[in-house]
Design an enzyme around this catalytic site. Structure first.
Site, PDB file in Angstrom:
ATOM      1  N   HIS A 144      -0.570  -0.146  -9.626  1.00 53.60           N
ATOM      2  CA  HIS A 144      -1.327  -1.099  -8.782  1.00 53.60           C
ATOM      3  C   HIS A 144      -1.817  -2.274  -9.627  1.00 53.60           C
ATOM      4  CE1 HIS A 144      -3.482  -1.195  -4.688  1.00 53.60           C
ATOM      5  NE2 HIS A 144      -3.397  -2.421  -5.155  1.00 53.60           N
ATOM      6  N   ARG A 173       0.850  -1.185   0.000  1.00 53.61           N
ATOM      7  CA  ARG A 173       0.000   0.000   0.000  1.00 53.61           C
ATOM      8  C   ARG A 173       0.887   1.236   0.000  1.00 53.61           C
ATOM      9  NH1 ARG A 173      -3.343  -2.775  -1.602  1.00 53.61           N
ATOM     10  NH2 ARG A 173      -5.446  -3.201  -0.832  1.00 53.61           N
ATOM     11  N   GLU A 231      -2.273   7.525  -5.003  1.00 55.40           N
ATOM     12  CA  GLU A 231      -2.582   6.860  -6.270  1.00 55.40           C
ATOM     13  C   GLU A 231      -4.045   7.007  -6.691  1.00 55.40           C
ATOM     14  OE1 GLU A 231      -1.532   2.785  -5.167  1.00 55.40           O
ATOM     15  OE2 GLU A 231      -3.641   2.248  -5.335  1.00 55.40           O
ATOM     16  N   ASP A 284       4.542  -0.359  -6.913  1.00 50.11           N
ATOM     17  CA  ASP A 284       3.280  -0.695  -7.581  1.00 50.11           C
ATOM     18  C   ASP A 284       2.140   0.113  -6.977  1.00 50.11           C
ATOM     19  OD1 ASP A 284       1.688  -2.336  -9.412  1.00 50.11           O
ATOM     20  OD2 ASP A 284       0.855  -3.249  -7.597  1.00 50.11           O
TER      21      ASP A 284
END
Ligand code: NAI
Length: 344
Positions: free
Chosen positions: A295, A234, A263, A258
């Site tokens: 993500h 996260r 985000e 990622d």
């Protein structure tokens, strides 16, 4: 049963339509995210189906309850976007605790190898018929030490892959699973030791009050010079400003991300023709030693099938029996799955 499905992407629909039809659930697919502004779209539905960047805060929960919506079905494992304390006693929250730990662990390794062996550079160079090797020197993963924070489902798969590469693993978990220590290549240690000894650090713990900005200026200071940071968990586990400073100071050798703290404003959407307003994200992406994916670690065929099947089974099971083994429960363990199925 009717469910309002938020933040829909084209790859979500086939499996959800198929499993939903089999089990008598009609999904209304909305492209918009669930927020205070869009929550009214759930009016008349039995539940909402949401993903990682939908907002389920107190205001959204209140509105869902006013409209008679009974269930929030998360189609993901993490639930930091849900105010679990506020939801308790008001609305049932179901999740998919595991859909493919392999998908996320394998993506993490893919990012690490890409970074260390400069595959992202090679791909661009050879497309331009530039076959120079200048600046392409990597290093062997064999014999390196990787610090793994969070040794749950994904962390353990990642550890096994690292062992396959002949790496040493220093693990940290709030609740260590001592059985994964092998007296040779895998051992638990305190965080400070992990920071001090790791060549690579990979985050696989959930985002909680404890882990918010776990990687910050102070902890970066404790790391080895040149450490590689991997975050497929996260975004807010990492203080992005501190990460940027660490990269500029050459303390951090590379970062593979990622996930990113902010985000929700960008990931999953096409911004290629627009000006990015987030200077930190833009600066991170501009760095030659930073790799960002949006993500996508979960995104495999296997995971999409498992997500749809489990979500649909959660919903059906819940409406048939009033309980669901994948219900999240604030009362019987604050952020753990409900142990009894009867806490609500
Ligand atoms: P899990 O629940 O199996 O494992 C999490 C581990 O973290 C547990 O062993 C737990 O004891 C540990 N933990 C909890 N608090 C901690 C703390 N304060 N410090 C250190 N360890 C702590 O979860 P799983 O399935 O392995 O997923 C891990 C995380 O990966 C999820 O929370 C989610 O945020 C992220 N994730 C990311 C995806 C992506 O596409 N990038 C997809 C799926 C999950």
């Amino acid at each position: 049963m009717k469910f309002a499905f938020f933040d829909t992407k084209p790859y979500d629909r086939p499996a959800f339509e198929r499993y939903g039809e089999e089990k008598g659930i009609k999904f209304k697919f909305y492209e918009t995210k669930l927020t205070e502004d869009t929550v009214s779209l759930a009016n008349g539905y039995d539940g909402v189906c949401v993903f990682v960047n939908d907002t389920v805060n107190a205001a959204v929960i209140d509105r869902l309850c006013e409209m008679g919506v009974k269930v929030v079905a998360l189609r993901c494992a993490g639930f930091n976007n849900v105010d679990m304390k506020y939801a308790y006693g008001k609305i049932h929250v179901l999740r998919v605790p595991a859909y493919s730990p392999y998908a996320v662990a394998e993506h993490t390794i893919a990012m690490l190898l890409t970074s260390v062996r400069r595959i992202h550079k090679a791909y661009i160079r050879t497309r331009d018929f530039n076959f120079s090797l200048a600046g392409m020197t990597g290093f062997d993963l064999h014999g390196k030490t990787v610090g793994v924070i969070g040794t749950g489902k994904i962390g353990r798969v990642f550890i096994n892959i690292c062992r396959g590469f002949g790496m040493k693993v220093i693990a940290y978990d709030k609740f260590p699973a001592k059985e994964i220590e092998d007296g040779e290549s895998v051992k638990y240690a305190e965080l400070d030791e992990l920071f001090a000894k790791s060549d690579i650090i990979s985050l696989h713990c959930p985002l909680t009050e404890d882990t918010y900005h776990l990687i910050n200026e102070e902890t970066i200071d404790k790391c080895k010079k040149g450490v590689i940071l991997l975050n497929t968990s996260r975004g807010a586990l990492v203080d992005a400003e501190a990460l940027l400073s660490g990269i500029k100071d050459r303390k951090i050798g590379a970062a593979c991300l990622d996930v990113y703290e902010e985000e929700a404003d960008f990931f999953f959407e096409d911004f290629s023709g627009r000006i990015i307003s987030d200077d930190t994200l833009a600066r991170l992406i501009s760095m030659p030693n930073v790799i960002v994916s949006s993500h996508q670690a979960f995104l495999t065929n296997e995971a999409l099938e498992n997500i749809a099947e489990t979500t649909v089974n959660n919903i059906v099971g819940f409406f048939e029996s009033g309980t669901c083994p994948n219900e999240l429960c604030y009362r019987c363990g604050s952020t753990e799955d409900c142990k009894t199925g009867k806490c609500f």
